[in-house]
Design a protein around this motif. Structure first.
Motif, PDB file in Angstrom:
ATOM      1  N   PHE A 214      26.732 101.262  23.974  1.00 16.56           N
ATOM      2  CA  PHE A 214      25.628 101.632  23.090  1.00 16.56           C
ATOM      3  C   PHE A 214      26.080 102.282  21.785  1.00 16.56           C
ATOM      4  O   PHE A 214      25.285 102.425  20.863  1.00 16.56           O
ATOM      5  N   GLY A 215      27.360 102.689  21.714  1.00 15.80           N
ATOM      6  CA  GLY A 215      27.850 103.359  20.517  1.00 15.80           C
ATOM      7  C   GLY A 215      27.564 104.848  20.554  1.00 15.80           C
ATOM      8  O   GLY A 215      26.882 105.359  21.450  1.00 15.80           O
ATOM      9  N   HIS A 216      28.069 105.589  19.565  1.00 16.65           N
ATOM     10  CA  HIS A 216      27.793 107.021  19.490  1.00 16.65           C
ATOM     11  C   HIS A 216      27.831 107.491  18.042  1.00 16.65           C
ATOM     12  O   HIS A 216      28.423 106.855  17.172  1.00 16.65           O
ATOM     13  N   GLU A 262      13.888  95.983  26.254  1.00 13.87           N
ATOM     14  CA  GLU A 262      13.233  96.408  25.026  1.00 13.87           C
ATOM     15  C   GLU A 262      13.904  95.876  23.771  1.00 13.87           C
ATOM     16  O   GLU A 262      13.341  96.002  22.669  1.00 13.87           O
ATOM     17  N   SER A 263      15.108  95.298  23.908  1.00 13.36           N
ATOM     18  CA  SER A 263      15.876  94.806  22.758  1.00 13.36           C
ATOM     19  C   SER A 263      16.092  95.903  21.717  1.00 13.36           C
ATOM     20  O   SER A 263      16.037  95.673  20.512  1.00 13.36           O
ATOM     21  N   LYS A 264      16.306  97.121  22.209  1.00 12.29           N
ATOM     22  CA  LYS A 264      16.594  98.264  21.343  1.00 12.29           C
ATOM     23  C   LYS A 264      17.710  99.089  21.986  1.00 12.29           C
ATOM     24  O   LYS A 264      17.766  99.208  23.216  1.00 12.29           O
ATOM     25  N   VAL A 265      18.562  99.660  21.142  1.00  9.67           N
ATOM     26  CA  VAL A 265      19.652 100.485  21.639  1.00  9.67           C
ATOM     27  C   VAL A 265      19.661 101.796  20.872  1.00  9.67           C
ATOM     28  O   VAL A 265      19.354 101.835  19.668  1.00  9.67           O
ATOM     29  N   ASP A 273      16.007 104.522  17.727  1.00  7.89           N
ATOM     30  CA  ASP A 273      16.325 103.251  18.373  1.00  7.89           C
ATOM     31  C   ASP A 273      16.687 102.217  17.313  1.00  7.89           C
ATOM     32  O   ASP A 273      16.087 102.180  16.232  1.00  7.89           O
ATOM     33  N   ILE A 274      17.659 101.374  17.631  1.00 11.29           N
ATOM     34  CA  ILE A 274      18.123 100.338  16.704  1.00 11.29           C
ATOM     35  C   ILE A 274      17.789  98.978  17.311  1.00 11.29           C
ATOM     36  O   ILE A 274      18.266  98.649  18.405  1.00 11.29           O
ATOM     37  N   PRO A 275      16.958  98.161  16.647  1.00 12.73           N
ATOM     38  CA  PRO A 275      16.638  96.834  17.193  1.00 12.73           C
ATOM     39  C   PRO A 275      17.893  95.960  17.254  1.00 12.73           C
ATOM     40  O   PRO A 275      18.705  95.940  16.327  1.00 12.73           O
TER      41      PRO A 275
END
Length: 468
Positions: A214-216, A262-265, A273-275
């Protein structure tokens, strides 16, 4: 990459002049003093063209052409001679398949034009061989090879699901080619122009799995010195393969399910949230049902990923594909290692067909790669195979192997250094004393190999001195 030319000339002065001339054309050059040395060089020097004198000691140009023909080597050969004739030229070009025939002294302009044509022909032949291999593998899809019924079914499933947006679960034993299936699905999909990102869940420490996926943000945890983009963002508008999904921590699986649905992270430490638009493929060598039962895989995630299922058969269940897989691997690995191996001997093919291949295609590739490095050119024979494929031979006493024996046999008793020396010398014999290739087979660097050879000689010298 610059073209490679092998110059075969016994006269040192003329050889030096030819090297200087050809180097000035912008080509790389290697040299040999006669045909025999040329054949040894060709085992490790993938030349695009050969320039050879006609009259040489030990092996001249005619004998060299004949040997190349016997081994199926189609490298273009330009023959030089100080005693030319039209009849001889016709014979060399027509009967012995030489590329051309030149009289000495050579004019640089003519030489350059001929070399450029020869090199172009060499590359066209190599490309034609590559395309012919692809056409001959009737069951090829991407990098996967096979014409067996199980693989035809796999190919049909891949073609069927690739154009859709469905998630796919790919199962199969280790080494069966699950990532190749995922790449084929990506290449055949509308997302083929986007990125393909593969992440091995089993290789990630549990503390870093979520950051990798998911990244940080900077400062999200100790050591997070800068923002990091996760795999989902990297795969935006493309395909993400989650390999060994059953090894992902259960807590992370719950967050993964939310991202997929949800296609969001949201990055760790982030507020928004990032699409993301990502097609998710998953692979596992476990039985998914058993993984659910053992609480290694969430049931709801399994059903979300298993919209479409592709199961890969183990190699032992499609042995009829081994010849075509081997042919494809030989072509690729020859290019990787600069070798000229042509095929498997019938004995090797029989041994391959009899093997259980617990490591599947990956194990087969490793065995063939090692054999190609040892053989260098021509046919792969039993003595070129790794010990795991060749059964143990009857015991013997070290080092009573005849010089031409292809298998090292021994029993308990000899000192370790004697065993090591015998094995290293066996590998050197099979690589025609090519120390670079021998070091690859032995899994050591060339410097270490030279050091061991010096220690063997030093030990013999000390032994002789003690006996004086």
């Amino acid at each position: 990459m610059s073209a490679l030319v092998l110059v075969v000339e016994d006269d040192a002065g003329e050889r030096s002049d030819l090297v200087e001339m050809i180097s000035a054309f912008g080509f790389q050059v290697a040299t040999a003093a006669d045909g025999r040395e040329a054949l040894v060089k060709l085992a490790s020097f993938p030349a695009n063209a050969i320039l050879t004198d006609l009259m040489m000691p030990r092996m001249g140009g005619v004998e060299l052409l004949k040997e190349l023909g016997v081994h199926g080597d189609r490298t273009p050969v330009i023959v030089l001679t100080a005693f030319g004739s039209i009849d001889r030229a016709i014979s060399m070009v027509h009967d012995l398949k030489a590329f051309w025939f030149l009289e000495k002294p050579v004019q640089p302009g003519i030489m350059r034009a001929l070399l450029e044509r020869a090199i172009q022909q060499s590359r066209l032949v190599a490309e034609a061989d590559r395309l012919n291999r692809q056409l001959s593998y009737r069951g090829v899809l991407g990098d996967m090879v096979g014409n067996s019924s199980p693989m035809k079914e796999v190919f049909a499933l891949v073609r069927q699901v690739a154009p859709t947006t469905a998630s796919v679960l790919i199962t199969g034993e280790s080494g069966t080619g699950k990532e190749l299936v995922a790449r084929a699905i990506h290449r055949l999909s509308p997302r083929s122009g986007g990125p393909f990102v593969a992440v091995n869940c089993a290789a990630l420490p549990e503390s870093l799995v979520e950051s990798e996926l998911f990244g940080h943000e900077k400062g999200a945890f100790t050591g997070a010195a800068a923002r990091s983009v996760g795999c989902f963002e990297q795969a935006h508008n493309g395909t993400l393969l989650l390999d060994e999904i059953g090894e992902m921590p259960i807590a992370t699986q719950a967050k993964l399910l939310r991202v997929i649905e949800e296609s969001k992270v949201r990055r760790l430490g982030g507020a928004n949230d990032i699409p993301v638009s990502v097609r998710v493929l998953a692979a596992t060598n476990r039985s998914p049902e058993k993984a659910i039962q053992d609480k290694h895989l969430r049931e709801d995630l399994y059903y979300r990923l298993n919209v479409f299922h592709v199961s890969l058969p183990p190699l032992r269940e499609r042995r009829e594909d081994i010849p075509s897989i081997a042919a494809a691997l030989i072509g690729d690995l020859n290019q990787k290692h600069g070798c000229r191996v042509t095929h498997l001997s019938p004995e090797v093919l029989a041994r391959f067909n009899a093997s259980s291949w617990p490591g599947n295609v990956r194990e087969l590739r490793n065995a063939i790669e090692r054999a190609i490095i040892v053989a260098g050119k021509g046919e792969i024979q039993l003595q070129h195979l790794p010990g795991a494929v060749v059964p143990e031979t009857p015991p013997s006493i070290l080092p009573r192997n005849p010089p031409n024996e292809d298998v090292l046999t021994l029993r308990a008793g000899p000192e370790m250094q004697a065993v090591e020396e015998a094995y290293i010398k066996l590998v050197l014999r099979h690589t025609n004393n090519n120390k670079l290739r021998a070091a690859k087979v032995l899994g050591i660097c060339v410097r270490t190999l030279h050091g061991k050879l010096r220690s063997f000689e030093g030990g013999k010298a000390q032994g002789a001195a003690a006996g004086d």
